[in-house]
Design a protein around this motif. Structure first.
Motif, PDB file in Angstrom:
ATOM      1  N   ARG A  21      19.703 -20.127 -30.987  1.00 38.52           N
ATOM      2  CA  ARG A  21      19.591 -18.743 -30.499  1.00 38.52           C
ATOM      3  C   ARG A  21      19.253 -17.890 -31.721  1.00 38.52           C
ATOM      4  NH1 ARG A  21      24.075 -14.858 -28.170  1.00 38.52           N
ATOM      5  NH2 ARG A  21      22.585 -13.598 -27.004  1.00 38.52           N
ATOM      6  N   PRO A  22      18.130 -18.211 -32.354  1.00 34.95           N
ATOM      7  CA  PRO A  22      17.887 -17.703 -33.704  1.00 34.95           C
ATOM      8  C   PRO A  22      17.828 -16.180 -33.816  1.00 34.95           C
ATOM      9  CG  PRO A  22      15.927 -18.806 -32.809  1.00 34.95           C
ATOM     10  CD  PRO A  22      17.040 -19.061 -31.856  1.00 34.95           C
ATOM     11  N   LYS A  23      17.281 -15.508 -32.812  1.00 37.34           N
ATOM     12  CA  LYS A  23      17.130 -14.045 -32.918  1.00 37.34           C
ATOM     13  C   LYS A  23      18.489 -13.366 -33.083  1.00 37.34           C
ATOM     14  CE  LYS A  23      15.049 -11.547 -29.703  1.00 37.34           C
ATOM     15  NZ  LYS A  23      15.474 -10.206 -30.006  1.00 37.34           N
ATOM     16  N   GLU A  24      19.503 -13.939 -32.452  1.00 36.06           N
ATOM     17  CA  GLU A  24      20.860 -13.367 -32.519  1.00 36.06           C
ATOM     18  C   GLU A  24      21.722 -14.123 -33.530  1.00 36.06           C
ATOM     19  OE1 GLU A  24      19.365 -14.328 -29.691  1.00 36.06           O
ATOM     20  OE2 GLU A  24      18.959 -12.409 -28.685  1.00 36.06           O
ATOM     21  N   LEU A  25      21.103 -14.792 -34.477  1.00 32.86           N
ATOM     22  CA  LEU A  25      21.829 -15.555 -35.506  1.00 32.86           C
ATOM     23  C   LEU A  25      22.808 -16.543 -34.876  1.00 32.86           C
ATOM     24  CD1 LEU A  25      22.525 -12.689 -38.107  1.00 32.86           C
ATOM     25  CD2 LEU A  25      20.529 -14.160 -37.898  1.00 32.86           C
ATOM     26  N   ASN A  26      22.371 -17.144 -33.783  1.00 33.41           N
ATOM     27  CA  ASN A  26      23.183 -18.150 -33.071  1.00 33.41           C
ATOM     28  C   ASN A  26      24.539 -17.613 -32.626  1.00 33.41           C
ATOM     29  OD1 ASN A  26      21.219 -20.132 -33.151  1.00 33.41           O
ATOM     30  ND2 ASN A  26      21.938 -20.981 -35.083  1.00 33.41           N
ATOM     31  N   ALA A  27      24.595 -16.306 -32.316  1.00 33.80           N
ATOM     32  CA  ALA A  27      25.849 -15.743 -31.781  1.00 33.80           C
ATOM     33  C   ALA A  27      26.247 -16.560 -30.554  1.00 33.80           C
ATOM     34  CB  ALA A  27      25.661 -14.274 -31.423  1.00 33.80           C
ATOM     35  N   LEU A  28      27.529 -16.874 -30.507  1.00 31.29           N
ATOM     36  CA  LEU A  28      28.038 -17.850 -29.532  1.00 31.29           C
ATOM     37  C   LEU A  28      28.370 -17.142 -28.226  1.00 31.29           C
ATOM     38  CD1 LEU A  28      30.427 -19.578 -32.109  1.00 31.29           C
ATOM     39  CD2 LEU A  28      28.187 -20.433 -31.369  1.00 31.29           C
ATOM     40  N   ASN A  29      27.368 -17.002 -27.355  1.00 32.90           N
ATOM     41  CA  ASN A  29      27.688 -16.403 -26.050  1.00 32.90           C
ATOM     42  C   ASN A  29      28.251 -17.486 -25.115  1.00 32.90           C
ATOM     43  OD1 ASN A  29      25.479 -17.841 -25.194  1.00 32.90           O
ATOM     44  ND2 ASN A  29      24.192 -16.068 -24.737  1.00 32.90           N
ATOM     45  N   LEU A  30      28.662 -17.040 -23.932  1.00 31.78           N
ATOM     46  CA  LEU A  30      29.342 -17.979 -23.028  1.00 31.78           C
ATOM     47  C   LEU A  30      28.452 -19.153 -22.661  1.00 31.78           C
ATOM     48  CD1 LEU A  30      31.092 -15.447 -20.633  1.00 31.78           C
ATOM     49  CD2 LEU A  30      32.129 -16.870 -22.405  1.00 31.78           C
ATOM     50  N   GLN A  31      27.173 -18.847 -22.423  1.00 38.85           N
ATOM     51  CA  GLN A  31      26.274 -19.936 -22.004  1.00 38.85           C
ATOM     52  C   GLN A  31      26.085 -20.959 -23.124  1.00 38.85           C
ATOM     53  OE1 GLN A  31      22.502 -18.728 -20.304  1.00 38.85           O
ATOM     54  NE2 GLN A  31      21.655 -20.776 -20.619  1.00 38.85           N
ATOM     55  N   LEU A  32      25.884 -20.459 -24.340  1.00 39.02           N
ATOM     56  CA  LEU A  32      25.715 -21.401 -25.467  1.00 39.02           C
ATOM     57  C   LEU A  32      26.951 -22.296 -25.579  1.00 39.02           C
ATOM     58  CD1 LEU A  32      24.350 -20.630 -29.012  1.00 39.02           C
ATOM     59  CD2 LEU A  32      26.313 -22.111 -28.678  1.00 39.02           C
ATOM     60  N   MET A  33      28.123 -21.692 -25.476  1.00 41.83           N
ATOM     61  CA  MET A  33      29.346 -22.492 -25.640  1.00 41.83           C
ATOM     62  C   MET A  33      29.493 -23.516 -24.510  1.00 41.83           C
ATOM     63  SD  MET A  33      30.629 -21.830 -28.514  1.00 41.83           S
ATOM     64  CE  MET A  33      32.071 -22.872 -28.334  1.00 41.83           C
ATOM     65  N   SER A  34      29.106 -23.122 -23.284  1.00 45.84           N
ATOM     66  CA  SER A  34      29.182 -24.090 -22.175  1.00 45.84           C
ATOM     67  C   SER A  34      28.206 -25.231 -22.399  1.00 45.84           C
ATOM     68  CB  SER A  34      28.829 -23.438 -20.836  1.00 45.84           C
ATOM     69  OG  SER A  34      29.690 -22.399 -20.596  1.00 45.84           O
ATOM     70  N   GLU A  35      27.002 -24.877 -22.871  1.00 44.97           N
ATOM     71  CA  GLU A  35      26.017 -25.926 -23.132  1.00 44.97           C
ATOM     72  C   GLU A  35      26.512 -26.869 -24.234  1.00 44.97           C
ATOM     73  OE1 GLU A  35      22.084 -23.199 -21.976  1.00 44.97           O
ATOM     74  OE2 GLU A  35      22.197 -24.125 -23.955  1.00 44.97           O
ATOM     75  N   LEU A  36      27.116 -26.272 -25.254  1.00 46.07           N
ATOM     76  CA  LEU A  36      27.626 -27.084 -26.359  1.00 46.07           C
ATOM     77  C   LEU A  36      28.734 -28.018 -25.857  1.00 46.07           C
ATOM     78  CD1 LEU A  36      27.575 -27.660 -29.408  1.00 46.07           C
ATOM     79  CD2 LEU A  36      29.209 -25.792 -29.724  1.00 46.07           C
ATOM     80  N   ARG A  37      29.628 -27.467 -25.042  1.00 42.42           N
ATOM     81  CA  ARG A  37      30.700 -28.312 -24.483  1.00 42.42           C
ATOM     82  C   ARG A  37      30.104 -29.466 -23.687  1.00 42.42           C
ATOM     83  NH1 ARG A  37      33.015 -25.428 -19.829  1.00 42.42           N
ATOM     84  NH2 ARG A  37      30.930 -26.026 -19.162  1.00 42.42           N
ATOM     85  N   ASP A  38      29.141 -29.156 -22.804  1.00 42.24           N
ATOM     86  CA  ASP A  38      28.557 -30.212 -21.965  1.00 42.24           C
ATOM     87  C   ASP A  38      27.903 -31.288 -22.836  1.00 42.24           C
ATOM     88  OD1 ASP A  38      29.425 -28.740 -19.870  1.00 42.24           O
ATOM     89  OD2 ASP A  38      27.446 -27.996 -19.258  1.00 42.24           O
ATOM     90  N   ALA A  39      27.202 -30.831 -23.877  1.00 44.09           N
ATOM     91  CA  ALA A  39      26.507 -31.792 -24.755  1.00 44.09           C
ATOM     92  C   ALA A  39      27.518 -32.669 -25.489  1.00 44.09           C
ATOM     93  CB  ALA A  39      25.632 -31.043 -25.759  1.00 44.09           C
ATOM     94  N   ILE A  40      28.548 -32.051 -26.032  1.00 47.81           N
ATOM     95  CA  ILE A  40      29.533 -32.824 -26.802  1.00 47.81           C
ATOM     96  C   ILE A  40      30.248 -33.817 -25.871  1.00 47.81           C
ATOM     97  CG2 ILE A  40      31.692 -32.671 -28.141  1.00 47.81           C
ATOM     98  CD1 ILE A  40      29.337 -31.597 -29.721  1.00 47.81           C
ATOM     99  N   GLN A  41      30.580 -33.357 -24.683  1.00 47.93           N
ATOM    100  CA  GLN A  41      31.272 -34.275 -23.758  1.00 47.93           C
ATOM    101  C   GLN A  41      30.372 -35.454 -23.390  1.00 47.93           C
ATOM    102  OE1 GLN A  41      32.745 -31.601 -20.655  1.00 47.93           O
ATOM    103  NE2 GLN A  41      34.794 -31.682 -21.559  1.00 47.93           N
ATOM    104  N   ALA A  42      29.082 -35.174 -23.165  1.00 47.87           N
ATOM    105  CA  ALA A  42      28.158 -36.261 -22.797  1.00 47.87           C
ATOM    106  C   ALA A  42      28.005 -37.234 -23.969  1.00 47.87           C
ATOM    107  CB  ALA A  42      26.798 -35.678 -22.400  1.00 47.87           C
ATOM    108  N   LEU A  43      27.897 -36.709 -25.179  1.00 48.73           N
ATOM    109  CA  LEU A  43      27.739 -37.587 -26.352  1.00 48.73           C
ATOM    110  C   LEU A  43      29.023 -38.370 -26.614  1.00 48.73           C
ATOM    111  CD1 LEU A  43      25.782 -35.085 -28.635  1.00 48.73           C
ATOM    112  CD2 LEU A  43      24.835 -37.106 -27.489  1.00 48.73           C
TER     113      LEU A  43
END
Ligand code: CO8
Length: 257
Positions: A21-43
């Protein structure tokens, strides 16, 4: 996935998750965090993967939770949103997580890096818990993990003043595993992950559990306490003023209410 990319085989048995989310310096919004959780759980569930690297870009690992998304929230909104369930799920990953940090790792960004098991920092990395400047406090483990990592005297200064520390200082204080030139940061983190991935996955899992056990029980109480105080601040005028001032790019006027 809109705000992250996932490469499950960046190296043999090593997955790479990039915050994007480069424009916002990767600010951790709810969607980013949900995506990260889903990715980590899948991995975590993928037997081909034995270690996971999380990275950002050269300017920012992550500049914190998304202030614009939080600015108008009150205590009850925060409590009901229960964003920390997502953070808890990431924390529960059984495989080693390595943060490759260049640029800003601030607030929730620093907390995400500290949630990982090791941090490889580039010489450009800057760490900090600047929440105090916007009228709140760290909410995703900063008061707990930073204090454990660098000790009370330094953690107190960083949490109460919001001062950023350089990679070199973070290295001296024991916050990071190693510091490398920016162009080597990701490859160094991937190599470190690959080295761990060569070991017995079972032994690695149990070693991670055992190292975490040194403070895990007390950490749970501390995280709970921090979370309540973080939520409580959303009932204050200073949280509204601090976050509005950030968005309006001006200095906040805190009243203590
Ligand atoms: N949230 C939302 N937007 C942000 C954030 C953020 N944390 N950080 C940067 N941005 C945005 C800026 O608003 C700006 O957007 P725009 O171009 O639309 O104005 C863009 O990213 C680029 O930022 P800057 O122009 O400010 O870039 P600079 O290089 O001048 O400054 C800084 C970089 C120093 C990193 C500066 O952006 C900054 O101070 N950011 C905020 C840092 C901060 O306070 N972080 C803590 C946030 S609170 C938090 O993390 C609490 C965690 C608690 C748990 C989370 C779960 C609820």
């Amino acid at each position: 996935m809109e705000f992250i990319t996932v490469n499950p085989q960046a190296k043999p048995a090593v997955a790479l998750v990039s915050l994007n989310r480069p424009k916002e310096l990767n600010a951790l919004n709810l969607q980013l965090m949900s995506e990260l959780r889903d990715a980590i759980q899948a991995l975590d569930a993928n037997p081909e993967v034995r270690a996971i690297v999380i990275t950002g870009n050269e300017k920012a690992f992550a500049a914190g939770a998304d202030i614009k998304q939080m600015a108008g929230k009150n205590t009850i909104d925060m409590l009901l949103a229960d964003q920390f369930a997502t953070w808890e799920a990431i924390r529960r990953c059984k495989k080693p997580l390595i943060a490759a940090v260049s640029g800003f790792a601030l607030g929730g960004g620093c907390e995400l890096a500290m949630t990982c098991d090791m941090i490889v920092a580039s010489e450009t990395a800057q760490f900090g818990q600047p929440e105090i400047k916007i009228g709140v406090i760290p909410g995703a483990g900063g008061t707990q993990r930073l204090t454990r990592a660098i000790g009370k005297a330094k953690a107190m200064e960083l949490v109460l003043t919001g001062r950023f520390i350089s990679a070199a200082e973070a290295d001296r204080l024991g916050l990071v595993t190693r510091v490398v030139p920016v162009e080597l940061c990701l490859s160094e983190a991937l190599s470190l992950a690959a080295k761990v991935a060569e070991m017995s996955p079972l032994a690695v899992r149990l070693a991670k559990e055992a190292v975490n056990q040194t403070y895990e029980n007390h950490l749970n109480d501390g995280l709970h306490f921090e979370r309540k105080n973080f939520y409580m601040l959303f009932a204050s005028d200073d949280q509204k003023e601090g976050m509005a001032a950030f968005i309006e790019k001006r200095k906040p006027q805190f009243t203590g209410r």
